[in-house]
Design a protein around this motif. Structure first.
Motif, PDB file in Angstrom:
ATOM      1  N   VAL A   2      21.044  84.705  30.439  1.00 15.29           N
ATOM      2  CA  VAL A   2      22.413  84.905  30.900  1.00 15.29           C
ATOM      3  C   VAL A   2      22.944  83.621  31.531  1.00 15.29           C
ATOM      4  O   VAL A   2      24.097  83.249  31.326  1.00 15.29           O
ATOM      5  CB  VAL A   2      22.473  86.090  31.890  1.00 15.29           C
ATOM      6  N   LEU A   3      22.095  82.947  32.282  1.00 20.16           N
ATOM      7  CA  LEU A   3      22.491  81.692  32.925  1.00 20.16           C
ATOM      8  C   LEU A   3      22.822  80.627  31.885  1.00 20.16           C
ATOM      9  O   LEU A   3      23.791  79.876  32.036  1.00 20.16           O
ATOM     10  CB  LEU A   3      21.374  81.217  33.864  1.00 20.16           C
ATOM     11  N   LEU A   4      22.050  80.559  30.811  1.00 13.42           N
ATOM     12  CA  LEU A   4      22.290  79.594  29.744  1.00 13.42           C
ATOM     13  C   LEU A   4      23.630  79.890  29.050  1.00 13.42           C
ATOM     14  O   LEU A   4      24.414  78.968  28.782  1.00 13.42           O
ATOM     15  CB  LEU A   4      21.142  79.625  28.727  1.00 13.42           C
ATOM     16  N   LYS A   5      23.910  81.149  28.774  1.00 11.40           N
ATOM     17  CA  LYS A   5      25.177  81.542  28.157  1.00 11.40           C
ATOM     18  C   LYS A   5      26.349  81.189  29.080  1.00 11.40           C
ATOM     19  O   LYS A   5      27.380  80.670  28.639  1.00 11.40           O
ATOM     20  CB  LYS A   5      25.166  83.041  27.853  1.00 11.40           C
ATOM     21  N   PHE A   6      26.195  81.448  30.355  1.00 13.06           N
ATOM     22  CA  PHE A   6      27.209  81.140  31.357  1.00 13.06           C
ATOM     23  C   PHE A   6      27.471  79.627  31.397  1.00 13.06           C
ATOM     24  O   PHE A   6      28.625  79.183  31.432  1.00 13.06           O
ATOM     25  CB  PHE A   6      26.751  81.658  32.725  1.00 13.06           C
ATOM     26  N   ALA A   7      26.412  78.831  31.370  1.00 15.31           N
ATOM     27  CA  ALA A   7      26.546  77.367  31.399  1.00 15.31           C
ATOM     28  C   ALA A   7      27.258  76.861  30.150  1.00 15.31           C
ATOM     29  O   ALA A   7      28.116  75.967  30.229  1.00 15.31           O
ATOM     30  CB  ALA A   7      25.178  76.719  31.536  1.00 15.31           C
TER      31      ALA A   7
END
Length: 182
Positions: A2-7
């Motif tokens: 989720v953090l990678l998608k957000f970034a």
């Protein structure tokens, strides 16, 4: 995950914002800061203004009396890369202190005959009404110019303290970066 998608979303948004700001700054509108006293009393040293770059983008002449930003390096050709380097976003990442931009008023367009006599400016034989001038222009000699095709003639409102077309010559149309709008 989720953090990678957000970034990725944030990086994409920032990239789009960067590209849009470059396009707007190169082709549409750009902020400038007045540096000096050559336009006193109309514009003050340090005053901020916005410049419409549409006349530069579409290569049309500014009107008589318009306040314009010019690239004073009239002895060289301008390129698209100059426009990119002039953009404030680009300047955040690169040192561009070699740029020399002047804020001046349009006095003459192609074919105009400009004369300085009796401490006044004459265009095509008619004395200009210039209510923005505060003091008489000091003249060492009377002078005359005929503006060539593809150029304009500019002067500062503070005529006794302005480096303008009287000193640097005619301004090629592609050296007119834009016209003051605010």
């Amino acid at each position: 995950m989720v953090l990678l998608k957000f970034a990725k979303e944030w990086i994409g948004t920032i990239a789009i914002a960067f590209v849009l700001s470059m396009i707007i700054g190169i082709f549409v509108i750009q902020p400038y800061k007045v540096d000096g006293h050559s336009m006193d009393p109309t514009l003050r040293d340090g005053q901020r203004l916005f410049v419409s770059k549409l006349s530069h983008t579409f290569s049309y002449y500014p009107n008589y009396g318009d306040i314009v930003i010019i690239d004073s390096r009239v002895d060289r050709n301008r390129s698209f890369m100059d426009d990119v380097k002039d953009n404030p976003i680009f300047q955040l990442f690169h040192n561009t202190t070699d740029r020399v931009f002047y804020v001046k008023r349009v006095i003459g367009k192609p074919g105009d005959v400009l004369e300085l006599r009796d401490h006044e400016v004459y265009r095509n034989g008619e004395k200009l009404d210039e209510p923005y001038i505060q003091e008489a222009m000091e003249l060492s000699t009377e002078e005359s110019w005929t503006v060539p095709d593809g150029h304009i003639f500019v002067m500062g409102d503070n005529r006794n303290h302005s480096e303008d077309s009287r000193a640097i010559g005619f301004i090629p149309l592609d050296h007119v970066i834009g016209k003051k709008v605010m």
